[in-house]
Design a protein around this motif. Structure first.
Motif, PDB file in Angstrom:
ATOM      1  N   SER A 180     -49.875  -2.230  10.295  1.00 32.95           N
ATOM      2  CA  SER A 180     -50.512  -3.555  10.342  1.00 32.95           C
ATOM      3  C   SER A 180     -50.431  -4.179   8.971  1.00 32.95           C
ATOM      4  O   SER A 180     -50.735  -3.520   7.974  1.00 32.95           O
ATOM      5  N   VAL A 181     -50.054  -5.438   8.926  1.00 28.55           N
ATOM      6  CA  VAL A 181     -49.965  -6.133   7.643  1.00 28.55           C
ATOM      7  C   VAL A 181     -50.791  -7.409   7.714  1.00 28.55           C
ATOM      8  O   VAL A 181     -50.718  -8.152   8.693  1.00 28.55           O
ATOM      9  N   THR A 182     -51.598  -7.641   6.685  1.00 25.45           N
ATOM     10  CA  THR A 182     -52.277  -8.924   6.515  1.00 25.45           C
ATOM     11  C   THR A 182     -51.620  -9.631   5.344  1.00 25.45           C
ATOM     12  O   THR A 182     -51.443  -9.029   4.284  1.00 25.45           O
ATOM     13  N   VAL A 183     -51.208 -10.887   5.536  1.00 24.06           N
ATOM     14  CA  VAL A 183     -50.678 -11.667   4.418  1.00 24.06           C
ATOM     15  C   VAL A 183     -51.611 -12.840   4.162  1.00 24.06           C
ATOM     16  O   VAL A 183     -52.099 -13.488   5.087  1.00 24.06           O
ATOM     17  N   LEU A 184     -51.897 -13.070   2.876  1.00 29.28           N
ATOM     18  CA  LEU A 184     -52.742 -14.178   2.450  1.00 29.28           C
ATOM     19  C   LEU A 184     -51.896 -15.139   1.633  1.00 29.28           C
ATOM     20  O   LEU A 184     -51.072 -14.704   0.822  1.00 29.28           O
ATOM     21  N   GLY A 185     -52.065 -16.424   1.862  1.00 34.40           N
ATOM     22  CA  GLY A 185     -51.273 -17.403   1.136  1.00 34.40           C
ATOM     23  C   GLY A 185     -52.066 -18.672   0.910  1.00 34.40           C
ATOM     24  O   GLY A 185     -53.276 -18.721   1.169  1.00 34.40           O
ATOM     25  N   GLU A 186     -51.371 -19.692   0.452  1.00 33.39           N
ATOM     26  CA  GLU A 186     -52.036 -20.958   0.138  1.00 33.39           C
ATOM     27  C   GLU A 186     -51.190 -22.120   0.634  1.00 33.39           C
ATOM     28  O   GLU A 186     -49.962 -22.026   0.696  1.00 33.39           O
ATOM     29  N   VAL A 187     -51.858 -23.207   0.966  1.00 27.86           N
ATOM     30  CA  VAL A 187     -51.142 -24.422   1.367  1.00 27.86           C
ATOM     31  C   VAL A 187     -51.951 -25.626   0.871  1.00 27.86           C
ATOM     32  O   VAL A 187     -53.188 -25.546   0.748  1.00 27.86           O
ATOM     33  N   GLU A 188     -51.264 -26.704   0.582  1.00 34.64           N
ATOM     34  CA  GLU A 188     -51.921 -27.917   0.087  1.00 34.64           C
ATOM     35  C   GLU A 188     -53.009 -28.387   1.067  1.00 34.64           C
ATOM     36  O   GLU A 188     -52.841 -28.286   2.284  1.00 34.64           O
ATOM     37  N   GLN A 189     -54.071 -28.949   0.534  1.00 36.31           N
ATOM     38  CA  GLN A 189     -55.151 -29.449   1.381  1.00 36.31           C
ATOM     39  C   GLN A 189     -54.645 -30.534   2.326  1.00 36.31           C
ATOM     40  O   GLN A 189     -53.813 -31.349   1.954  1.00 36.31           O
ATOM     41  N   SER A 190     -55.182 -30.502   3.542  1.00 36.16           N
ATOM     42  CA  SER A 190     -54.888 -31.524   4.563  1.00 36.16           C
ATOM     43  C   SER A 190     -53.430 -31.540   4.992  1.00 36.16           C
ATOM     44  O   SER A 190     -52.968 -32.522   5.568  1.00 36.16           O
ATOM     45  N   LYS A 191     -52.675 -30.500   4.691  1.00 37.89           N
ATOM     46  CA  LYS A 191     -51.281 -30.466   5.120  1.00 37.89           C
ATOM     47  C   LYS A 191     -51.111 -29.347   6.126  1.00 37.89           C
ATOM     48  O   LYS A 191     -50.622 -28.275   5.810  1.00 37.89           O
ATOM     49  N   LEU A 192     -51.569 -29.570   7.334  1.00 38.02           N
ATOM     50  CA  LEU A 192     -51.552 -28.508   8.321  1.00 38.02           C
ATOM     51  C   LEU A 192     -50.473 -28.792   9.368  1.00 38.02           C
ATOM     52  O   LEU A 192     -50.551 -29.783  10.092  1.00 38.02           O
ATOM     53  N   ASN A 193     -49.475 -27.920   9.406  1.00 41.69           N
ATOM     54  CA  ASN A 193     -48.377 -28.088  10.363  1.00 41.69           C
ATOM     55  C   ASN A 193     -48.758 -27.455  11.706  1.00 41.69           C
ATOM     56  O   ASN A 193     -48.217 -26.439  12.099  1.00 41.69           O
ATOM     57  N   LEU A 194     -49.714 -28.068  12.372  1.00 41.49           N
ATOM     58  CA  LEU A 194     -50.263 -27.457  13.575  1.00 41.49           C
ATOM     59  C   LEU A 194     -49.349 -27.640  14.782  1.00 41.49           C
ATOM     60  O   LEU A 194     -48.608 -28.612  14.878  1.00 41.49           O
ATOM     61  N   ARG A 195     -49.485 -26.705  15.725  1.00 42.79           N
ATOM     62  CA  ARG A 195     -48.757 -26.803  16.994  1.00 42.79           C
ATOM     63  C   ARG A 195     -49.154 -28.069  17.755  1.00 42.79           C
ATOM     64  O   ARG A 195     -48.386 -28.564  18.562  1.00 42.79           O
ATOM     65  N   SER A 196     -50.341 -28.537  17.493  1.00 43.36           N
ATOM     66  CA  SER A 196     -50.872 -29.683  18.240  1.00 43.36           C
ATOM     67  C   SER A 196     -50.460 -31.018  17.627  1.00 43.36           C
ATOM     68  O   SER A 196     -50.912 -32.068  18.072  1.00 43.36           O
ATOM     69  N   ASN A 197     -49.594 -30.996  16.628  1.00 46.32           N
ATOM     70  CA  ASN A 197     -49.236 -32.231  15.917  1.00 46.32           C
ATOM     71  C   ASN A 197     -48.088 -33.022  16.524  1.00 46.32           C
ATOM     72  O   ASN A 197     -47.745 -34.088  16.012  1.00 46.32           O
ATOM     73  N   ALA A 198     -47.434 -32.506  17.551  1.00 49.01           N
ATOM     74  CA  ALA A 198     -46.253 -33.200  18.089  1.00 49.01           C
ATOM     75  C   ALA A 198     -46.651 -34.518  18.751  1.00 49.01           C
ATOM     76  O   ALA A 198     -47.700 -34.601  19.404  1.00 49.01           O
ATOM     77  N   GLU A 199     -45.802 -35.532  18.601  1.00 56.09           N
ATOM     78  CA  GLU A 199     -46.060 -36.847  19.212  1.00 56.09           C
ATOM     79  C   GLU A 199     -44.790 -37.367  19.866  1.00 56.09           C
ATOM     80  O   GLU A 199     -43.683 -37.080  19.400  1.00 56.09           O
ATOM     81  N   PRO A 200     -44.946 -38.136  20.940  1.00 49.73           N
ATOM     82  CA  PRO A 200     -43.763 -38.718  21.583  1.00 49.73           C
ATOM     83  C   PRO A 200     -42.928 -39.489  20.560  1.00 49.73           C
ATOM     84  O   PRO A 200     -43.480 -40.159  19.688  1.00 49.73           O
ATOM     85  N   GLY A 201     -41.614 -39.378  20.675  1.00 49.18           N
ATOM     86  CA  GLY A 201     -40.717 -40.014  19.715  1.00 49.18           C
ATOM     87  C   GLY A 201     -40.252 -39.060  18.626  1.00 49.18           C
ATOM     88  O   GLY A 201     -39.277 -39.325  17.923  1.00 49.18           O
ATOM     89  N   ASP A 202     -40.958 -37.921  18.468  1.00 51.51           N
ATOM     90  CA  ASP A 202     -40.576 -36.935  17.445  1.00 51.51           C
ATOM     91  C   ASP A 202     -39.196 -36.345  17.714  1.00 51.51           C
ATOM     92  O   ASP A 202     -38.778 -36.207  18.872  1.00 51.51           O
ATOM     93  N   VAL A 203     -38.537 -35.988  16.639  1.00 50.85           N
ATOM     94  CA  VAL A 203     -37.327 -35.166  16.698  1.00 50.85           C
ATOM     95  C   VAL A 203     -37.746 -33.695  16.797  1.00 50.85           C
ATOM     96  O   VAL A 203     -38.691 -33.284  16.128  1.00 50.85           O
ATOM     97  N   VAL A 204     -37.087 -32.923  17.659  1.00 54.24           N
ATOM     98  CA  VAL A 204     -37.322 -31.475  17.730  1.00 54.24           C
ATOM     99  C   VAL A 204     -36.216 -30.786  16.936  1.00 54.24           C
ATOM    100  O   VAL A 204     -35.038 -31.073  17.149  1.00 54.24           O
ATOM    101  N   PHE A 205     -36.606 -29.921  16.025  1.00 52.55           N
ATOM    102  CA  PHE A 205     -35.604 -29.274  15.160  1.00 52.55           C
ATOM    103  C   PHE A 205     -35.823 -27.768  15.110  1.00 52.55           C
ATOM    104  O   PHE A 205     -36.897 -27.263  15.435  1.00 52.55           O
TER     105      PHE A 205
END
Lengths: 327, 327
Positions: free
Chosen positions: B135-160
């Motif tokens: 089992s591995v736990t990884v801890l990291g950091e990301v800029e505030q308010s920059k969350l690449n959530l699964r729920s962020n997709a919107e019509p018109g988006d490109v899928v990549f």
């Protein structure tokens, strides 16, 4: 058992309540995200329990296994003087365990998590062929520059411990003895001390307010923990056997309880050292909170070792740790 | 194997170099302590690999097992756009494994940790009776308010998607086929793609600079990851099979490679969606860094589902995930 639908399973075990306001993304995405409190350091630890080594299925219920797996990690955060905030869990569960067993483990985890207001933020449950393996990571916070390191002990320090020692080992001994299944009140108390440890978070927080302290939680027995402090700090530690706090239940159970207290392990109380002035403050603060804390010795200069005074004789304490069910 | 002297063992596996300046207490106390970077959120994930389920001892070396166990967690941090910083490890190792095997696992962990400049800050190694669990736990950091959530997709988006898909499943198929032991260059490439995944941290960092993106790493196959985004965002996703990036090695290996790409899993590439404007920026940034990224479809409004266009016909994509060695 096999978890058939991971998403259904996650929705079942997903906590109903979130305790930490700073949690931004909990269970359900690739990783959890939380905002650290200002002017606090982050504290992290991971500990694993394996069936057959750390617990036996016949002797501990799934609830107790889950409870203890989280408790022993919260205890590590307490030993750094930290506030536990979040946890991640990995359970490798054999096919021979039922779905009810698995939910029992989560019930135990949830109960102690709710008590300490810790949020489950990630992890996984996977099938395995044989023995249950449960790994817990706990994340917490502690004030900047307030590190209760093992290497902080200094000559002149008071050596202290919280609670009563040796209960857990006595509880295990009762569990392992087929003729003695813990029918008296004392035996029940000792067994519960083994199965459902109480991490000393509040005491750890009081110790963090002191100018300086060394601190360990007692997972491997008092002797082993004292040696860790002595070696990390390069000091001698002298303790007085008669001052080691022993519960009345343990005294009733065993005429000579000190073997359990010194080498038994899994008490998950705290042991540490601090200056005499800080000790006086700590003792007063603990009294206000009805926390039992006892001076058991002192730190002196000299090579890294632990000395025990027993009936006016001082002997070198054997360096030995708790080894679970291992031979 | 049994670790006879825990302290000797810790001193052996203790990393020789510390990468993160903010690490205050590493391995060796009750818990690790680090200072979070200012204006950054904390990211945490935990993933487990079990012998017989996620890997087979005969097919993967200890080095490869350690490497992959950390890689798949770094990939989760990448999918949140984060910078991996620290990791904790739990290894339950059976008696049938040698001490050399255990150090082999740590060599694999150390190599990928050094590549990403991640520090080992805690964990434990315990004996078990049967199957290896890591089992591995990884801890990291990301800029505030920059969350690449699964729920962020919107019509018109490109899928990549990044990289090539389906390689890992082909590599596993070669490993499992006794008559075909990977003697060609293509086969070696495919096998390595299965055993030694390359987490897309740099691409995740570029995506974090965009105004908005949804993002997943591909652990359970493209189809399953797309469904996760469609369901979390409540949108329809349309992809074009002919645009799914397939490596020449996979094309040489299999005439119809799309089954592997869609349902194979364990590619540990990234799949996501972003607005057309952001996609143009992202494409340019990836080109500058020689990162392969490909548009494979678009997001449209409608119920949560994934549609696949194959030879001018559009079909509802089956929702199905990768199940390792499970039946």
């Amino acid at each position: 058992m096999t978890v058939k639908d991971e998403f259904e399973f996650i929705s079942k075990i997903k906590p109903k309540e979130i305790f930490q306001d700073n949690l931004l993304v909990g269970i359900g995405d690739d990783a959890a995200i939380y905002r650290p409190a200002e002017r606090m350091e982050q504290v992290a630890c991971l500990d694993t329990m394996v069936e057959g080594i750390h617990f036996l299925k016949g002797l501990s219920s799934p609830y107790e296994i889950g409870y203890k797996a989280l408790a022993i990690n919260i205890s590590d955060i307490a030993a750094m003087g930290g506030i536990p905030k979040y946890y991640l869990i990995s359970i490798a569960i054999p096919n021979s365990w039922s779905e009810a067993d698995l939910y029992g483990i989560y019930d135990g985890l949830n109960d102690i998590a709710a008590h300490f207001r810790i949020d489950l933020i990630g992890g996984d449950t996977v099938g395995t062929e044989d023995k249950l393996v449960i790994s817990v990571t706990v994340l917490g916070e502690v004030e900047q520059s307030k590190l209760n390191l093992r290497s902080n002990a200094e000559p002149g320090d008071v050596v202290f411990t919280t609670g009563f020692l040796g209960d857990s080992a006595a509880g295990l001994s009762i569990l392992l003895n087929e003729n003695d299944k813990g029918n008296t009140e004392d035996e029940t108390y000792l067994i519960n001390r083994h199965k459902l440890p109480s991490p000393q978070v509040m005491t750890g927080r009081l110790i963090t307010k002191l100018d300086r302290a060394s601190l360990n939680d007692i997972s491997d027995g008092l002797a082993s923990e004292l040696y860790e402090i002595a070696e990390a700090s390069n000091v001698s530690i002298k303790i007085d056997e008669s001052r080691i706090p022993i519960s009345s239940a343990l005294l009733n159970f065993k005429e000579s309880p000190y073997e359990y207290a010194l080498y038994g392990g899994e008490d998950f109380e705290l042991v540490g050292t601090t200056s005499r002035d800080s000790w006086n403050i700590l003792k007063r603060e603990c009294e206000k909170c009805s926390i039992q804390i006892t001076q058991i010795g002192e730190v002196v200069s000299g090579e890294a070792k632990v000395l025990l005074t027993r009936e006016n004789e001082t002997v070198l304490l054997e360096k030995s740790g708790y080894n679970h069910f291992k031979k």
